[in-house]
Design a protein around this motif. Structure first.
Motif, PDB file in Angstrom:
ATOM      1  N   UNK A 160       9.845  -3.902  10.113  1.00 42.88           N
ATOM      2  CA  UNK A 160      10.003  -2.452   9.934  1.00 42.88           C
ATOM      3  C   UNK A 160      10.294  -2.186  11.489  1.00 42.88           C
ATOM      4  N   UNK A 161      10.050  -2.639  12.054  1.00 45.00           N
ATOM      5  CA  UNK A 161      10.146  -1.586  13.234  1.00 45.00           C
ATOM      6  C   UNK A 161      11.443  -2.175  13.748  1.00 45.00           C
ATOM      7  N   UNK A 162      11.921  -2.874  13.912  1.00 43.71           N
ATOM      8  CA  UNK A 162      13.679  -2.470  14.337  1.00 43.71           C
ATOM      9  C   UNK A 162      14.699  -2.548  13.694  1.00 43.71           C
ATOM     10  N   UNK A 163      14.016  -2.184  12.434  1.00 46.91           N
ATOM     11  CA  UNK A 163      14.746  -1.260  11.818  1.00 46.91           C
ATOM     12  C   UNK A 163      14.852   0.279  10.833  1.00 46.91           C
ATOM     13  N   UNK A 164      13.768   1.035  11.747  1.00 49.83           N
ATOM     14  CA  UNK A 164      13.185   1.728  12.098  1.00 49.83           C
ATOM     15  C   UNK A 164      14.209   2.682  13.303  1.00 49.83           C
ATOM     16  N   UNK A 165      14.274   1.273  14.064  1.00 53.39           N
ATOM     17  CA  UNK A 165      15.414   2.080  15.714  1.00 53.39           C
ATOM     18  C   UNK A 165      16.907   1.305  15.419  1.00 53.39           C
ATOM     19  N   UNK A 166      16.946   0.465  14.568  1.00 54.10           N
ATOM     20  CA  UNK A 166      18.442   0.920  14.348  1.00 54.10           C
ATOM     21  C   UNK A 166      19.131   1.680  13.019  1.00 54.10           C
ATOM     22  N   UNK A 167      18.058   1.947  12.079  1.00 52.75           N
ATOM     23  CA  UNK A 167      18.462   3.800  11.231  1.00 52.75           C
ATOM     24  C   UNK A 167      18.003   4.771  10.646  1.00 52.75           C
ATOM     25  N   UNK A 168      16.543   4.750  11.315  1.00 53.68           N
ATOM     26  CA  UNK A 168      15.614   5.647  10.539  1.00 53.68           C
ATOM     27  C   UNK A 168      16.644   7.016  11.109  1.00 53.68           C
ATOM     28  N   UNK A 169      16.486   6.648  12.666  1.00 52.68           N
ATOM     29  CA  UNK A 169      17.235   8.023  13.417  1.00 52.68           C
ATOM     30  C   UNK A 169      18.311   8.428  12.877  1.00 52.68           C
ATOM     31  N   UNK A 214      25.610   6.005  14.950  1.00 51.61           N
ATOM     32  CA  UNK A 214      25.442   4.462  14.405  1.00 51.61           C
ATOM     33  C   UNK A 214      25.949   3.109  15.456  1.00 51.61           C
ATOM     34  N   UNK A 215      27.663   3.599  15.296  1.00 51.32           N
ATOM     35  CA  UNK A 215      28.134   2.279  16.373  1.00 51.32           C
ATOM     36  C   UNK A 215      27.606   2.805  18.092  1.00 51.32           C
ATOM     37  N   UNK A 216      27.292   4.000  18.327  1.00 52.51           N
ATOM     38  CA  UNK A 216      26.815   4.151  19.772  1.00 52.51           C
ATOM     39  C   UNK A 216      26.115   3.632  20.263  1.00 52.51           C
ATOM     40  N   UNK A 217      24.833   3.536  19.206  1.00 52.15           N
ATOM     41  CA  UNK A 217      23.615   3.052  19.516  1.00 52.15           C
ATOM     42  C   UNK A 217      23.752   0.863  19.448  1.00 52.15           C
ATOM     43  N   UNK A 218      24.388   0.706  18.517  1.00 53.14           N
ATOM     44  CA  UNK A 218      24.595  -0.680  18.741  1.00 53.14           C
ATOM     45  C   UNK A 218      26.176  -1.209  18.979  1.00 53.14           C
ATOM     46  N   UNK A 219      25.955  -1.481  20.012  1.00 49.27           N
ATOM     47  CA  UNK A 219      27.488  -1.404  20.797  1.00 49.27           C
ATOM     48  C   UNK A 219      28.109  -3.776  19.887  1.00 49.27           C
ATOM     49  N   UNK A 220      27.215  -4.078  19.365  1.00 39.99           N
ATOM     50  CA  UNK A 220      27.837  -5.438  18.398  1.00 39.99           C
ATOM     51  C   UNK A 220      28.901  -4.574  17.468  1.00 39.99           C
ATOM     52  N   UNK A 221      28.791  -3.341  16.889  1.00 41.94           N
ATOM     53  CA  UNK A 221      29.415  -2.968  15.978  1.00 41.94           C
ATOM     54  C   UNK A 221      29.248  -3.140  14.316  1.00 41.94           C
ATOM     55  N   UNK A 222      28.283  -3.583  14.176  1.00 44.68           N
ATOM     56  CA  UNK A 222      27.408  -3.862  13.082  1.00 44.68           C
ATOM     57  C   UNK A 222      28.892  -2.773  11.582  1.00 44.68           C
ATOM     58  N   UNK A 223      29.172  -2.177  12.414  1.00 45.26           N
ATOM     59  CA  UNK A 223      29.809  -1.384  10.979  1.00 45.26           C
ATOM     60  C   UNK A 223      31.029  -1.885  11.289  1.00 45.26           C
ATOM     61  N   UNK A 224      31.479  -2.047  11.382  1.00 40.86           N
ATOM     62  CA  UNK A 224      33.155  -2.704  11.992  1.00 40.86           C
ATOM     63  C   UNK A 224      33.308  -4.878  11.442  1.00 40.86           C
TER      64      UNK A 224
END
Length: 808
Positions: free
Chosen positions: A181-190, A202-212
């Protein structure tokens, strides 16, 4: 001279483009087609696909750009060469198409659908194309689910991240079992802490482009969507799924905080285009026109039950309508009454958000802080009859046919003693006037008493597909809305509202006048019906607190009225007026809240705080006042809620006993005092079902006074913590619901996220397989790209042979 076939330009465009498109997309599995950035075709082809498939696009552009004459000479041998080259490259016949479960006879299902129903293939590309714009191009206040629910693909959701498993886009092949849940909070909760957050954050926080990433194994998008229009469409889909062991997901507007409305590897039934009933579905009940007993086909059962509840009207709602449509139907009927010299007559208990479905909202309890649940009971208490298509393929109609007076025990409605049901003998009939209802066949083994209990409170999307429900209408009462217009008094207003609802005697307000008002979470106003005394109590409260009130003309005590006093005679009137302020909504009831990347209640638990606990001590009441953000307390409880039950539904006793629902993370500290946990074999219900998120959890199984640790993996949390289902229903009721689920849907045709039975043990893949899946996906992309390249070369050669001086 070569054989020449004269073809009109437009025919060339359509013939070649639509001919090549489905073939070009048949060279790999559905995921590869998704990853090659193409859109799927609907039955018989989709012209929009011309613009996305490279091979078809090449032909399209060449012909469109270079052909100016009315008749274009095409070398027939060239067409044959195209077909031969494509067939050789794909290793399949020119009529085949590879996609999700392409081994099944989908044409058989299509043949059974009504004229305006449609079955389409969809992909991540469609999700991006249809849905992302609402979150990237518009601010939080501008967004609306009204813009999403009508998109062509039928995939869009008010919480964008719910397009991935557990509303969590981080790549995982096992539902994030190995994540914490800690990782999840870092990824999503913000993304839920700032109102105007967008997926760009979210894209800026995840350079691997999970959404794309179209190959992201966490994608939770169905590969096929069926848009039913009539009940026979739903019957055909479920019978098809039953015969071929397919899973079905069902969706109205997608307003579910855990993303339960759609799922990967399922056939999605998007009900948004289903025939509406509400505009013509209001029925007045006249006891003198009823026979002595309920008709065998249950056609008059809603009136019999309505009259037994001392009510005289109901509204029929279809499986595709949302509260906006129902509110406007009731509003239009009221205005028609008014135009004929009468008064507003009808009132319906419903949700605060126009795009919320009356079905899912009702089946999870139905909290109504805006339309009077403290006067009339919760949404689950408004149902008179249901029509559903069950996992066994039967279209059924059912509701109570035997009841008894329960007023001696304090209840406001009769106690249900027996529920009867009928089956439709001609399920393929599309014209409702020709429907034939009668006894169910001998092998029909569903208990209607169990189904009535399970559906009303046990959540939507898991028991079958609801095609219509009959909701109680109440007599109209004067509607008034109160809101503060002085920001400086906000904290004073919040405190006043809580006291007016929870401890009215402190303001010299009667319980009856307190019950007339309600407040949904996040709404700064108070919504009241009939007799109340908000203005007078507010004036007394300001004196009591010695508050210095700004002097504003025509607004006493900074309190404004927005209801009947301002021409808004019903919540529907107010909602439509609010919608008109946003040109993107128009004359519709707006969202509440607007779409966001993730739900604000993803990780918070919505705790049902018992009235008895609040009233037990001044310290407890003070906690309610000061311990949480009062603006987000949900005041839809108390009053009639404990006594409006027919005593045959699965809504937890915690809902009946609650004084309020709050969203906060320190609830565990209060569990020993709020709830009876003395019986360690029966966990008591304590969470609300409406607004339950993807990652909320009950306490540890070995210690009910300790929260489920956030640094545990989700797999460990599932094994060693109380499930959210058990925290909502309690051990006893959950066991009964799970038994009913096994009886109604033993093969789990409906297995939505966080629904009944969804927490059963399942096989878990190793998350290290993500890399292997990614390589497989990339290989398929490479293969598809190679084939597309060969098609483009052939297209170039063909056009060259035709003799046009065009350059690719």
């Amino acid at each position: 001279m070569p054989n020449v076939i004269p073809i009109p330009n437009r025919n060339v465009l359509l013939s070649l483009s639509l001919f090549v498109t489905p073939l070009a997309t048949s060279f790999s599995e559905n995921r590869a087609r998704i990853c090659s950035n193409t859109t799927p075709s609907s039955n018989g082809g989709n012209k929009a696909e011309i613009n996305h498939n490279p091979a078809a696009f090449a032909i399209h552009i060449t012909l469109f750009t270079c052909c100016s004459s009315t008749m274009l000479p095409i070398d027939s041998s060239a067409l044959l060469l195209i077909a031969a080259t494509i067939t050789t490259a794909s290793g399949s016949s020119s009529t085949s198409r590879t996609g999700w479960r392409d081994d099944l006879p989908w044409a058989n299902l299509t043949a059974k659908l009504s004229e305006y129903a449609s079955l389409i293939d969809v992909s991540h590309h469609d999700y991006v194309k249809d849905c992302f714009e609402e979150f990237t191009d518009f601010s939080y206040s501008e967004r609306t689910n009204h813009q999403l629910i009508d998109k062509t693909s039928g995939l869009c959701l008010p919480h964008l991240f719910c397009g991935w498993e557990n509303c969590y886009p981080r790549p995982s092949v096992n539902g994030h079992s190995n994540e914490t849940a800690v990782q999840w909070l870092q990824d999503v909760a913000f993304s839920t802490t700032v109102e105007d957050s967008s997926i760009e954050d979210f894209r800026a926080a995840n350079p691997t482009s999970f959404l794309n990433d179209a190959c992201n194994p966490s994608l939770n998008l169905p590969p096929k969507v069926l848009f039913p229009v009539v009940a026979s469409d739903v019957v055909a889909a479920i019978q098809f799924a039953k015969n071929h062991r397919l899973e079905i997901s069902v969706k109205n507007s997608g307003h579910h905080y855990a993303g339960a409305s759609q799922k990967k590897d399922s056939l999605l039934l998007n009900m948004n285009r289903y025939t509406p009933y509400a505009p013509t579905g209001i029925t007045d009940c006249d006891e003198s026109k009823l026979d002595g007993s309920i008709a065998a086909d249950l056609s008059d059962q809603p009136c019999f039950l309505s009259l037994a509840k001392k009510k005289s009207a109901y509204v029929r709602v279809s499986g595709g309508e949302n509260w906006d449509k129902v509110y406007r139907a009731v509003r239009d009927k009221n205005k028609a009454q008014e135009q004929e010299g009468g008064e507003y007559k009808y009132h319906v208990v419903g949700g605060a958000a126009g795009t919320v479905s009356p079905l899912g909202w009702t089946f999870q309890g139905g909290l109504s802080g805006t339309t009077g649940s403290r006067l009339y009971g919760l949404g689950v208490d408004q149902v008179l009859q249901l029509e559903m298509v069950l996992p066994n393929g039967h279209h059924v109609r059912f509701g109570p046919t035997d009841w008894e007076d329960a007023s001696a025990d304090g209840f406001l409605v009769p106690r249900t003693l027996n529920v009867s049901g009928v089956c439709r003998s001609n399920p393929e009939e599309q014209d409702e006037k020709e429907w034939e209802w009668g006894s169910c066949p001998a092998d029909f083994d569903v208990d209607f008493n169990d189904l009535w209990f399970a559906v009303r409170g046990g959540g939507g999307g898991t028991w079958g597909v609801v095609t219509s429900l009959y909701l109680q209408l109440h007599d109209y009462l004067r509607y008034e809305v109160y809101g503060l217009v002085c920001e400086a008094l906000t904290s004073t207003w919040i405190e006043f509202r809580s006291i007016y609802i929870m401890a009215p005697s402190m303001l010299n307000v009667t319980s009856e006048h307190s019950h007339a008002c309600g407040i949904p979470s996040g709404d700064p106003r108070m919504h009241c019906y009939g007799e109340e005394e908000v203005e007078e109590a507010w004036a007394r409260f300001l004196v009591w607190k010695n508050v210095n009130v700004p002097d504003l003309p025509d607004v006493g005590g900074c309190l404004a009225k927005f209801g009947s006093g301002a021409g808004m005679k019903s919540f529907a009137d107010l909602a439509v007026a609010m919608g008109e302020k946003n040109p993107r909504i128009g004359s519709k009831a707006p969202d509440a809240p607007p779409p966001a990347p993730a739900s604000g209640s993803l990780w918070l638990n919505n705790v049902l705080v018992p009235s008895q606990w609040i009233e037990a001590s001044e310290e407890n009441f003070k906690f309610v006042m000061e311990g949480v953000d009062g603006m987000y307390n949900y005041y839809a409880f108390g009053g009639a809620v404990p006594f409006a039950s027919d005593q045959a539904n699965s809504l937890s006793q915690a809902h009946r006993d609650a004084g309020m629902m709050i969203f906060f993370d320190k609830w565990i500290e209060l569990v020993p005092n709020m709830f009876d946990i003395s019986d360690t074999t029966n966990f008591p219900p304590m969470f609300g079902s409406n607004h339950a998120g993807s990652f909320g959890s009950g306490p540890r199984k070995d210690n009910w006074t300790e929260t489920c640790p956030w640094d545990w993996t989700f797999e460990k949390r599932a094994a060693e913590c109380i499930s959210v289902q058990e925290a909502i229903y309690g051990t006893k009721v959950l066991k009964r619901l799970e038994a009913i689920k096994e009886a109604v849907d033993p093969n789990y045709m409906f297995d939505c996220n966080r629904c009944i039975g969804n927490n059963r043990p399942k096989a878990i893949q190793n998350d290290t397989d993500v890399s292997a899946q990614g390589k497989k996906c990339e290989s398929e992309i490479s293969s598809a790209a190679s084939i597309t390249k060969s098609l483009s070369i052939v297209t170039y050669l063909v056009v060259g042979w035709i003799g046009f001086p065009c350059i690719f």
